[in-house]
Design an enzyme around this catalytic site. Structure first.
Site, short mmCIF file in Angstrom:
data_model
loop_
_atom_site.label_atom_id
_atom_site.label_comp_id
_atom_site.label_asym_id
_atom_site.label_seq_id
_atom_site.Cartn_x
_atom_site.Cartn_y
_atom_site.Cartn_z
N GLU A 54 -2.59 6.16 6.90
CA GLU A 54 -1.91 7.03 7.87
C GLU A 54 -2.53 6.90 9.27
O GLU A 54 -2.62 7.86 10.02
CB GLU A 54 -1.88 8.47 7.38
CG GLU A 54 -1.26 8.54 5.98
CD GLU A 54 -0.45 9.76 5.70
OE1 GLU A 54 -0.04 10.43 6.65
OE2 GLU A 54 -0.23 10.03 4.51
N TRP B 216 0.83 -1.22 0.00
CA TRP B 216 0.00 0.00 0.00
C TRP B 216 0.86 1.26 0.00
O TRP B 216 0.56 2.21 0.71
CB TRP B 216 -0.95 0.06 1.21
CG TRP B 216 -1.80 -1.15 1.41
CD1 TRP B 216 -1.79 -1.98 2.48
CD2 TRP B 216 -2.80 -1.66 0.52
NE1 TRP B 216 -2.70 -2.99 2.30
CE2 TRP B 216 -3.34 -2.81 1.11
CE3 TRP B 216 -3.28 -1.25 -0.74
CZ2 TRP B 216 -4.33 -3.56 0.50
CZ3 TRP B 216 -4.27 -2.01 -1.33
CH2 TRP B 216 -4.79 -3.14 -0.71
N ARG C 203 -31.53 22.00 -9.50
CA ARG C 203 -32.43 20.84 -9.68
C ARG C 203 -33.83 21.16 -9.13
O ARG C 203 -33.97 21.55 -7.97
CB ARG C 203 -31.84 19.65 -8.92
CG ARG C 203 -32.72 18.45 -8.82
CD ARG C 203 -32.77 17.66 -10.11
NE ARG C 203 -33.50 16.42 -9.94
CZ ARG C 203 -33.89 15.66 -10.96
NH1 ARG C 203 -33.64 16.03 -12.20
NH2 ARG C 203 -34.54 14.55 -10.73
N GLY D 238 -28.94 12.76 -5.72
CA GLY D 238 -29.80 11.68 -6.22
C GLY D 238 -29.06 10.84 -7.26
O GLY D 238 -27.84 10.66 -7.18
N ILE E 53 -28.05 14.21 -1.87
CA ILE E 53 -28.65 15.43 -2.42
C ILE E 53 -28.67 15.39 -3.95
O ILE E 53 -29.63 15.84 -4.58
CB ILE E 53 -27.88 16.67 -1.90
CG1 ILE E 53 -28.13 16.84 -0.39
CG2 ILE E 53 -28.26 17.93 -2.68
CD1 ILE E 53 -27.32 17.91 0.27
N1 CAA Z 1 6.78 11.51 17.44
C1 CAA Z 1 8.00 11.10 17.92
N2 CAA Z 1 8.14 10.01 18.72
C2 CAA Z 1 7.03 9.31 19.01
C3 CAA Z 1 5.75 9.67 18.57
C4 CAA Z 1 5.65 10.83 17.75
N3 CAA Z 1 4.47 11.23 17.28
N4 CAA Z 1 4.85 8.79 19.02
C5 CAA Z 1 5.53 7.90 19.75
N5 CAA Z 1 6.84 8.22 19.75
C6 CAA Z 1 7.92 7.53 20.48
C7 CAA Z 1 7.57 7.42 21.94
O1 CAA Z 1 7.97 8.55 22.67
C8 CAA Z 1 8.36 6.18 22.36
O2 CAA Z 1 9.70 6.53 22.55
P1 CAA Z 1 10.45 6.23 23.96
O3 CAA Z 1 10.41 4.75 24.15
O4 CAA Z 1 11.82 6.77 23.77
O5 CAA Z 1 9.65 6.96 25.00
C9 CAA Z 1 8.30 5.32 21.11
O6 CAA Z 1 8.03 6.19 20.00
C10 CAA Z 1 7.22 4.26 21.19
O7 CAA Z 1 6.02 4.95 21.38
P2 CAA Z 1 4.66 4.21 21.75
O8 CAA Z 1 4.88 3.36 22.97
O9 CAA Z 1 3.60 5.24 21.80
O10 CAA Z 1 4.45 3.25 20.52
P3 CAA Z 1 3.31 2.26 20.26
O11 CAA Z 1 3.92 1.01 19.74
O12 CAA Z 1 2.40 2.11 21.43
O13 CAA Z 1 2.52 2.99 19.06
C11 CAA Z 1 0.68 3.25 17.61
C12 CAA Z 1 1.35 2.49 18.72
C13 CAA Z 1 0.45 4.69 18.01
C14 CAA Z 1 -0.61 2.57 17.39
C15 CAA Z 1 1.55 3.25 16.32
O14 CAA Z 1 2.02 1.96 16.05
C16 CAA Z 1 0.77 3.75 15.14
O15 CAA Z 1 0.60 4.96 14.96
N6 CAA Z 1 0.29 2.83 14.28
C17 CAA Z 1 -0.36 3.21 13.04
C18 CAA Z 1 0.63 3.14 11.92
C19 CAA Z 1 0.19 3.97 10.75
O16 CAA Z 1 -0.33 5.07 10.88
N7 CAA Z 1 0.44 3.45 9.54
C20 CAA Z 1 0.13 4.16 8.35
C21 CAA Z 1 1.20 3.90 7.33
S1 CAA Z 1 1.62 5.24 6.32
C22 CAA Z 1 0.66 5.14 4.98
O17 CAA Z 1 -0.51 4.93 5.08
C23 CAA Z 1 1.48 5.27 3.71
C24 CAA Z 1 0.98 5.87 2.49
O18 CAA Z 1 1.70 5.81 1.49
C25 CAA Z 1 -0.29 6.61 2.40
#
Ligand code: CAA
Length: 386
Positions: free
Chosen positions: A363, A156, A268, A339, A337
């Site tokens: 994302e 993707w 319309r 239709g 709207i």
């Molecule tokens: N910025 C910087 N650092 C961040 C951060 C941010 N926004 N969010 C978390 N971190 C850091 C944390 O501080 C932590 O660091 P430390 O251990 O040093 O404190 C580390 O990252 C781990 O953080 P979390 O414990 O919060 O991580 P998690 O595993 O619990 O995260 C989640 C879970 C938020 C669900 C994450 O996995 C997530 O966002 N998943 C969704 C993935 C996604 O959006 N994928 C889309 C792909 S892109 C796409 O669609 C491509 C395209 O081409 C369109």
């Protein structure tokens, strides 16, 4: 509290609106029909300064603040989500990642070419078995004397077939969990980088989407963005910008649904008068306006926080969640709207409806945004095993 845009921001928005109508809208239906990824429009986006809009001028960007960037993305999103995806991926996911985490050498090497549109970039995080659980990368990077060798698969990936540089996230040591992840700036001009178009999508027909096989892809040491262990934070911080951009694009879809519905309902006629005069039609328009305004305010707030350099992950997730869900609902209502006329591509609402559906998925799904919000409110990470 000041809700006024500056004169400069109003001009930026107006310019983006005119550009969108003149260069994007005129082509959007044909490109969607022909499944055509339009490189001429990409070039025009670059000439206009919209690729890498938030990149400072010293690296070839337009140096826009985030609120202004959001205004541009809103207008382009109103015109065509496929084109908006190019701006979001190139600017938010790729450029913002390099800008924040790159060395001076990397910034000078990549950013001017990305801003000028000479190179396209893509963001290789998602894998066939790794979507929401982004830390659980199956792609592996193995250290060699001169750099790294990468093996795995990505899925993707927007612009994966056209990108010259791919941000590839890979695990270097599974025992370290997310702290073993690296992000590599991969030159796609090598045999081991094997992209393939993903066909038969519901929408975004004019957008390029790839699956990518990575077979012994070689990168030198200086292609590592940040250090090993930064990979996950690079992904998350780039997504903070990417989700903002998706939110802004969805404000544009909401706005487009309102404008198209108002226009159509005044033209319309049924029961001897324009359908705009019926209370139930006005109620649908009011619902869309409410969703549009709320989405825009939440998106502006996220952009304002970014411009202030304040933490904004929570507010960005709120904006992304609300704007994408609102845009799905607005597209649905706009078809109601219109239709039967809304069920064919004579009107943009048909394309809005198909294109918008992915925005609550990519994302970060709506459910992931809710978990980010829920964790911020409760202090409890619902994703950690008990
Ligand atoms: N910025 C910087 N650092 C961040 C951060 C941010 N926004 N969010 C978390 N971190 C850091 C944390 O501080 C932590 O660091 P430390 O251990 O040093 O404190 C580390 O990252 C781990 O953080 P979390 O414990 O919060 O991580 P998690 O595993 O619990 O995260 C989640 C879970 C938020 C669900 C994450 O996995 C997530 O966002 N998943 C969704 C993935 C996604 O959006 N994928 C889309 C792909 S892109 C796409 O669609 C491509 C395209 O081409 C369109």
């Amino acid at each position: 509290m000041d809700f006024d845009l500056t004169d400069e921001q109003q001009l930026i928005k107006q310019t983006a609106r005119e550009f969108t109508d003149k260069e994007i809208v005129v082509q959007s239906r044909e490109n969607a029909r022909n499944h055509h990824f339009d490189l001429e429009i990409v070039k025009k986006l670059a000439d206009q300064g919209y690729l890498g809009a938030i990149v400072p001028s010293e690296y070839g960007g337009a140096g826009l603040d985030y609120v202004s960037y959001g205004l541009v993305v809103e207008e382009i999103g109103r015109g065509c989500s496929s084109v908006r995806t190019v701006v979001s991926v190139q600017t938010s996911l790729v450029c913002s990642g390099i800008l924040r985490w790159g060395t001076e050498e990397q910034k000078h090497k990549y950013l001017p070419k990305l801003c000028s549109g000479e190179w396209l970039g893509c963001f290789g995080l998602t894998e066939p078995d790794t979507g929401s659980d982004a830390a659980n990368q199956k792609t592996r990077a193995r250290k060699t004397d001169s750099g790294w060798v990468i093996n795995g698969a990505k899925m993707w990936i927007s612009m994966g077939n056209y990108a010259k540089v791919a941000m590839i996230f890979a695990q270097t040591d599974p025992s370290l969990g997310y702290k073993g992840l690296g992000c590599f700036l991969v030159d796609t001009d090598q045999d081991g980088y094997k992209p393939a178009p993903i066909e038969h999508k519901m929408g975004l027909h004019a957008s390029d989407t790839a699956s990518i096989a990575l077979e012994d892809v070689e990168v030198s040491e200086d292609a590592l963005l940040g250090t090993i262990g930064d990979g996950f934070k690079i992904a998350m911080s780039s997504l903070d910008s990417g989700r903002y951009s998706v939110a802004a694009g969805c404000v544009g879809i909401c706005q487009g649904c309102v404008e198209e519905s108002v226009k159509y309902s005044k033209e319309r006629e049924q029961f001897g008068k324009p359908i705009a005069s019926f209370q139930l039609v006005q109620a649908m328009i009011a619902d869309m306006v409410l969703k549009t305004d709320a989405s825009r305010m939440l998106t502006w707030r996220a952009g304002w926080l970014k411009d202030k350099g304040r933490s904004n992950t929570l507010e960005t997730s709120i904006a992304k969640l609300h704007s994408t869900e609102a845009a799905v609902e607005c597209a649905n209502t706009a078809i109601q709207i219109h239709g039967g006329a809304g069920y064919v591509d004579d009107h943009p609402v048909e394309r809005y409806f198909r294109d918008v559906r992915v925005t609550t998925l990519y994302e970060g799904t709506s459910q992931i945004q809710k978990l980010i919000i829920g964790r911020a409110m409760t202090g409890i990470n619902a994703l950690v095993p008990a």
